[in-house]
Design a protein around this motif. Structure first.
Motif, short mmCIF file in Angstrom:
data_model
loop_
_atom_site.label_atom_id
_atom_site.label_comp_id
_atom_site.label_asym_id
_atom_site.label_seq_id
_atom_site.Cartn_x
_atom_site.Cartn_y
_atom_site.Cartn_z
N LEU A 269 0.88 -1.16 0.00
CA LEU A 269 0.00 0.00 0.00
C LEU A 269 0.91 1.20 0.00
O LEU A 269 1.78 1.35 0.87
N VAL B 84 -8.02 5.49 -0.76
CA VAL B 84 -9.21 6.21 -0.34
C VAL B 84 -10.39 5.27 -0.13
O VAL B 84 -11.54 5.70 -0.10
N ALA B 85 -10.09 3.97 -0.04
CA ALA B 85 -11.12 2.97 0.23
C ALA B 85 -12.26 3.04 -0.76
O ALA B 85 -13.42 3.12 -0.40
N CYS B 86 -11.91 3.06 -2.06
CA CYS B 86 -12.93 3.14 -3.09
C CYS B 86 -13.43 1.77 -3.51
O CYS B 86 -14.39 1.68 -4.27
N TYR B 87 -12.80 0.72 -3.10
CA TYR B 87 -13.20 -0.67 -3.38
C TYR B 87 -13.00 -1.10 -4.82
O TYR B 87 -13.47 -2.14 -5.23
N MET B 88 -12.32 -0.29 -5.61
CA MET B 88 -12.10 -0.67 -7.01
C MET B 88 -11.30 -1.97 -7.09
O MET B 88 -11.63 -2.89 -7.84
N CYS B 89 -10.23 -2.01 -6.31
CA CYS B 89 -9.36 -3.17 -6.40
C CYS B 89 -10.08 -4.42 -5.89
O CYS B 89 -10.01 -5.48 -6.50
N ILE C 189 -11.69 -4.85 2.36
CA ILE C 189 -11.49 -3.46 2.79
C ILE C 189 -12.64 -3.03 3.68
O ILE C 189 -13.79 -3.35 3.41
N CYS D 196 -6.69 0.73 -9.51
CA CYS D 196 -6.66 1.75 -8.47
C CYS D 196 -6.59 3.15 -9.07
O CYS D 196 -5.68 3.45 -9.84
N PRO D 197 -7.53 4.04 -8.75
CA PRO D 197 -7.50 5.39 -9.30
C PRO D 197 -6.51 6.30 -8.59
O PRO D 197 -6.25 7.40 -9.04
N LYS D 198 -6.00 5.87 -7.47
CA LYS D 198 -5.17 6.75 -6.67
C LYS D 198 -3.71 6.29 -6.60
O LYS D 198 -2.95 6.80 -5.78
N ALA E 17 -2.59 3.78 -5.29
CA ALA E 17 -2.41 3.49 -3.87
C ALA E 17 -1.99 2.06 -3.62
O ALA E 17 -1.56 1.74 -2.52
#
Ligand code: SF4
Ligand code: SF4
Lengths: 464, 242
Positions: free
Chosen positions: B82, B93-98, B109, B150-152, B154
């Motif tokens: 991470l 940012v805990a977007c759950y994409m992954c 997550i 991941c968009p960030k 991260a």
């Protein structure tokens, strides 16, 4: 260029040093035994020293060398993970693996399969092990020298029927193998045992024929003693020797020079009897596992170590018969004259060391053969034994006999042998035309042809 | 002269006398074995983990693994990490994409929220962060989709290590303390460069984002000091298409 100097210096000092120490101990102990016990007591010392110490230790070392040397030949490192508790940073060339192997074999359960013939099952490893050991009894591992006023022979026993004993005992070893195969009550083991016995039968003939030439040449079947094959090989061919200053040089009547064909025959046949690759169909790890498939623990260990003892013993026998025994190719008389009458044991120890060094070299050769050649198919083994080795052996006996009859001084035999060796060397060193032909083909049919004949050759056959 | 016929014969013929005699060819084989044996016995082994670059007499190709580690090629998908921010917190940012894209469903997550009165610059403009981030490396098929998703930026697999052995299965379940490591990563597009607080909407500052990316506006780094962006060379910019 970085070299492993510790290995170079170690192998040049430690191995000869250990061997020299062992042989010197043997001569001195033998002399003491004769002096304080009875004349001839040194043979008892030799039984312990040669059979139990030298052969056993070298065979044990070979179990490691087999893995370590094969690794070297295959660009690997080999076993190096077992460490001694106080030397954890050094692999010690893998020597601790010998200890771990022994521990493992000794502590494993000796399993006897259901329905196996118990008596024979337990007897087989001993039958495989004992005869191999007994073979070495007649191999002289050093010259006979005078220590403390007694003539000390470096041989456990010196019967005048030497080679006949060799043939007799060598054939016994297969009983262990076939009994192991039969008594295990396992089809694969039985196959291995049957293969071993058929292989033994095919090669026994070539084994004997290979040595007949030497027996005719030296008119003896004895190995040790002043009239034995080993000592006779220290003499030069009559008239073919001279002195370079104090050093005597000449053409020695080594069996290898007199009988190269006999050597190859005997070596191939004896190699087949050791059941090692390329003659390892009785084991055939990749297909039937072999006659010892049901054995475990130290019983398997006995089969295993018997194989390595065979390697050592075969090296000893080959050296005694074909490679001048303990003697150097020249300078033996000079070496003997260097030491006074009280120091003859030193002369003996030096030559004894030479003998064991030759043994180590031949062991290397056998291991290299095992790791270079692929296993023969069963029918190829029979073809080689009956259709190739047997006729060559017969021809060799007749030709050698005729040459010795014509020239009893063995010079004609030596010349014939020399020619055979030269032909073999020439054949080995000249490039194989098959390969150059193949290269030429690539050149002719390849897209680019430097010679400008490409277009010509590219035409179909009919256009010529 | 029939060439085609010649060719066929040579392929099927047991070639010449040397090969039919066995012995010369066997001796050749022995010579090869012995040459390798001597070179490997007496030559010092070059421990260079890049085996093809090894020099010297020894031909040994072994890499003694735990003591010497081979260098993985660039782009090797290794153990996950991470990615931390400059202040040591995860960029995630805990977007759950992954977790959504993961074909092995091995990412778990739980999201938490940064409180409004968080004083760290970075945290003030971000709403969510992971309170739990767990990857079961034993179930992971090392496909790398999580990194792509991941968009960030991260989550990354650029550790150049493979998952080490463990004594228990539980040992392969990596949580935030074990995952959050490696060098921190900052992008000109990071929200804390674009707006002062989470109240300001992102699109207002789109221009600023672009201008920083093109090196027109100096980068603001945490800790207060400013870095002049070198405009002579192209600047590595990560742009996210929205
Ligand atoms: S690499 Fe593939 S399987 Fe492994 S965590 Fe990422 S998405 Fe899931
Ligand atoms: S690692 Fe990236 S994709 Fe996964 S939850 Fe965090 S921000 Fe989203």
């Amino acid at each position: 260029m970085r070299l492993r100097w510790n290995v170079i210096i170690g192998s040049l000092t430690i191995i000869p040093g250990l061997l020299f120490g062992g042989v010197a101990t043997g001569y001195l102990l033998g002399g003491l035994a004769d002096k304080h016990l009875f004349v001839g007591a040194h043979h008892l010392v030799n039984v312990v020293l040669l059979l139990l110490v030298f052969v056993m230790v070298i065979a044990t070392a070979l179990t490691l060398a087999e893995r370590k040397w094969s690794a070297m030949m295959q660009n690997r490192i080999g076993p190096n993970r077992a460490r001694l508790p106080f030397l954890e940073n050094s692999a010690l060339s893998g020597v601790p693996h010998v200890i771990t192997d022994v521990l493992k074999l000794l502590t494993k359960e000796a399993f006897i399969p259901k329905d196996a013939s118990k008596l024979l099952f337990n007897l087989a490893p001993m039958l495989a092990f004992a005869p191999v050991f007994a073979l070495f009894a007649i191999v002289p591992a050093g010259p006979t020298v005078n220590v403390f006023g007694f003539d000390i022979e470096m041989v456990a026993a010196n019967p005048d029927f030497g080679l006949l004993y060799l043939f007799g005992i060598a054939s016994l070893a297969v009983y262990g193998t076939s009994l192991a195969g039969w008594s295990s009550n396992n089809k694969f083991a039985l196959l291995g045992g049957v293969r071993a016995s058929s292989q033994m039968i095919s090669y026994e003939v070539a084994l004997g024929l290979g040595l007949v030439g030497m027996m005719i040449a030296f008119s003896t079947v004895q190995l040790g003693g002043p009239a034995g094959m080993s000592d006779l090989q220290s003499h030069y061919l009559p008239g073919w020797s001279t002195y370079l200053g104090p050093i005597d040089v000449g053409v020695p009547q080594w069996g290898f020079l007199l009988q190269p064909a006999g050597f190859i025959l005997f070596f191939a046949a004896a190699f087949a009897e050791t059941k090692r690759a390329p003659f390892d169909v009785p084991e055939g790890e990749s297909e039937i596992i072999g006659y010892f498939v049901e054995y475990s623990g130290m019983q398997f260990g006995l089969f295993m170590i018997a194989e390595f003892v065979e390697v050592v013993v075969l090296s000893g026998v080959l050296i005694a018969i074909f490679f001048g025994g303990p003697y150097l190719p020249f300078g033996n008389l000079w070496l003997k004259s260097l030491f006074g009458p009280d120091w003859q044991w030193l002369y003996g120890s030096i030559l004894g060391t030479v003998f064991w060094l030759k043994v180590v070299l031949l062991c290397y050769l056998q291991l290299a053969i095992r790791w270079t050649f692929p296993r023969f198919r069963y029918d190829q083994i029979q073809t080689l034994g009956w259709k190739i080795l047997l006729p060559i052996g017969l021809a060799n006996v007749f030709i050698s006999g005729a040459l010795i009859l014509w020239d009893p001084s063995l010079k004609a035999l030596a010349i014939a042998g020399g020619i055979e060796i030269l032909v073999l060397v020439a054949l080995t060193l000249t490039p194989t035309p098959a390969k150059s032909r193949a290269d030429a083909h690539i050149g002719h049919h390849g897209p680019v042809d430097e010679h400008g004949h490409g277009a010509d050759h590219a035409l179909p056959a009919g256009h010529h | 002269m029939d060439h085609a016929h010649d060719h066929h014969d040579e392929a099927s013929k047991p070639t010449d006398v040397r090969e039919r005699l066995f012995l010369p060819e066997l001796l050749h084989g022995l010579a090869i074995s012995t040459r390798k044996f001597l070179r490997n016995l007496f030559g010092e082994r070059d421990p260079n983990p890049q085996v093809v670059d090894r020099t010297g007499l020894s031909l040994v190709t072994t890499v003694q693994y735990p003591d010497e580690k081979p260098i993985y090629p660039p782009g090797y998908r290794g153990l996950h990490r991470l990615v931390p921010r400059e202040d040591g917190k995860p960029r995630c940012v805990a977007c759950y994409m992954c977790a959504t894209i993961c074909p092995a469903q091995c990412i778990y997550i739980e999201a938490g929220e940064y409180s409004d009165d968080d004083h760290a610059t970075e945290s003030r403009v971000i709403e969510k962060y992971p309170t739990q981030f767990v990857i079961d490396e034993l179930r992971c098929v090392v496909c790398g989709l999580c990194v792509d998703a991941c968009p960030k930026d991260a989550i990354r697999m650029d550790t150049y290590k493979h998952t080490p052995a463990e004594y228990t299965r539980q040992g392969f379940v990596y949580d935030i303390p074990r995952l959050l490591r490696g060098p921190p990563v900052t992008h000109p597009s990071d929200p804390w460069y674009k707006r002062g607080s989470s109240e300001e909407p992102d699109h207002v500052h789109k221009e600023a984002h672009t201008r920083i990316g093109e090196g027109l506006v100096p980068l603001k780094l945490p800790g207060g000091h400013r870095v002049e962006v070198d405009t002579s060379n192209p600047v590595a910019v990560t742009k996210f298409i929205k």
